[in-house]
Design an enzyme around this catalytic site. Sequence first.
Site, PDB file in Angstrom:
ATOM      1  N   LYS A 116      13.017 137.785 -60.892  1.00 50.33           N
ATOM      2  CA  LYS A 116      13.790 136.289 -61.455  1.00 50.33           C
ATOM      3  C   LYS A 116      13.686 135.455 -60.157  1.00 50.33           C
ATOM      4  O   LYS A 116      13.600 134.100 -60.489  1.00 50.33           O
ATOM      5  CB  LYS A 116      15.077 136.631 -62.180  1.00 50.33           C
TER       6      LYS A 116
ATOM      7  N   GLU B 221       9.505 139.758 -69.073  1.00 50.23           N
ATOM      8  CA  GLU B 221      10.567 140.252 -69.960  1.00 50.23           C
ATOM      9  C   GLU B 221      11.854 140.811 -69.126  1.00 50.23           C
ATOM     10  O   GLU B 221      13.102 140.700 -69.537  1.00 50.23           O
ATOM     11  CB  GLU B 221      10.134 141.127 -71.063  1.00 50.23           C
TER      12      GLU B 221
ATOM     13  N   LYS C 186      18.509 133.400 -63.099  1.00 48.36           N
ATOM     14  CA  LYS C 186      18.267 133.809 -64.452  1.00 48.36           C
ATOM     15  C   LYS C 186      18.285 132.444 -65.633  1.00 48.36           C
ATOM     16  O   LYS C 186      17.717 132.567 -66.535  1.00 48.36           O
ATOM     17  CB  LYS C 186      19.062 135.017 -64.924  1.00 48.36           C
TER      18      LYS C 186
ATOM     19  N   ASP D 205      21.779 135.304 -58.657  1.00 48.73           N
ATOM     20  CA  ASP D 205      21.013 136.034 -59.384  1.00 48.73           C
ATOM     21  C   ASP D 205      21.125 135.657 -60.973  1.00 48.73           C
ATOM     22  O   ASP D 205      20.200 135.108 -61.435  1.00 48.73           O
ATOM     23  CB  ASP D 205      21.372 137.587 -59.194  1.00 48.73           C
TER      24      ASP D 205
END
Length: 433
Positions: free
Chosen positions: A105, A129, A206, A202
């Site tokens: 990510k 994914e 995302k 993080d």
Amino acid sequence: MKAIRIGLLGCGTVGGGVVQLLHANASEIAARVGAPLEIAMVAVRDVAKTRATALDRARVVTDPWLLMNDDAKIDVIVETMGGLDPTAALLERALERGPVVTANKMLLATHGAKLLERAKASGHELAFEGAVGGGIPIIRVLREALVGDTVESLRGIVNGTCNFILTKMSAGGGASFDAVLAEAQALGYAEAEPSLDIDGHDAAQKLAILALLAFGAHVDASKIPTEGIRNVAPIDHQFAARFGFAIKHLAVGRNRGSEVELRVHPSLVHRDATLANVNGVLNAIAIEGRALGPCLLSGRGAGANPTAVSVLGDIVDVARSLVQLPKGTAPRALRWKDTPIAKVDASDSRYYLRFQVFDRPGVLAKITGALGDARVSIEQMVQQGGGDASGAPVQVVLMTHAAKESAIERALASIASADFVAQPTRVIRVEEA
Ligand code: NAP
Ligand code: HSE
């Protein structure tokens, strides 16, 4: 039947899980793809390291660029190495040669638009994914299932480590923040650099990926207002529960047309709301579609097996296209534009404020006066502690009515340096579900 040759960049928590799952389900996968999948080459940093998944040493290298050589004859590059350097350059090169699957990510939030352009230009798929929500198929849902709708907003618990820590701390029992973080690391949930998790970066990365897919909004992830969970104390969980809330670390996105509201921070969520009951390493993403209405996806958001399921799903998808389509994979069309992030004041919110003050006459009047001057109205209030001779600070906790963040900041600034303030005030937004 000729095997599809996979080049695996990195074989740690996620990569190891992919190898294990691929071996465990090899015949079923071969039947679905129409050809067997073979791990042809693996790049790691340390060949001698003992791994949960045994690797054929003859196929293990330390130079990831070897996988890009034409003589390696790799069909699909799978990247579970992490980081930006040399990963970004490797994947740019890999996309010139064939499809790429990644769970990275940070890379997608930083270079995603450029890599997707590269994929479009070369006609190869970039599948990711595993990058958001671990084992939850959120990317496919946004990329394919909901293309006929307009996504208006989303709210997500998207960092398993933060949710694991908050859940353990809210359960009481006195486990320290550091001990619970170490447990999350041992379970393979945390990033190699855990401050990415606990400081919220993080989750912001995302959210940037989700914003691109859900709203077609390309943003700079480092500009998303972001706060982690370091300052959430056990006592905040106790007060939140007393007022009927759980504390969750949320990523929130709202489509505002020419701009997009994006923020990541701890939030008070009413205990009856579904998101308040998503615990441990579970993630959940609540989507509001204009035509669809509410839709919730939940599942294990980190760790080897759940993430490997997502990565392997992508591998099977692109491998099947290589076998079954005359020209191999074709990237799914995505559209996006550079979009400004709305100012934090874009939406009003109720707030939880925990003041740590010395118990002296007139202190409450000064706090409520400062809030009143900033036009912030108080909904509820409790005081805990005091009444003894120790002189220790007391906790004064207020729930406000809906207010602008700037008004809260103004009120707090006006009392921050007062001599009765023992510690900085803790501020947590209420997220109305
Ligand atoms: P990890 O356990 O640290 O594994 C990284 C792997 O990459 C290791 O095998 C390491 O080799 C190898 N590696 C790193 N730099 C390299 C280099 N320059 N050259 C060759 N090999 C290199 O990390 P992870 O937890 O699996 O995470 C991998 C990626 O998946 C990250 O982008 C992460 O954000 C993402 N992700 C992780 C999770 C999760 O729950 N852990 C979930 C979703 C997504 P050695 O083994 O020799 O050190
Ligand atoms: N470190 C991440 C988390 C891994 O805790 O959610 C999954 O992306």
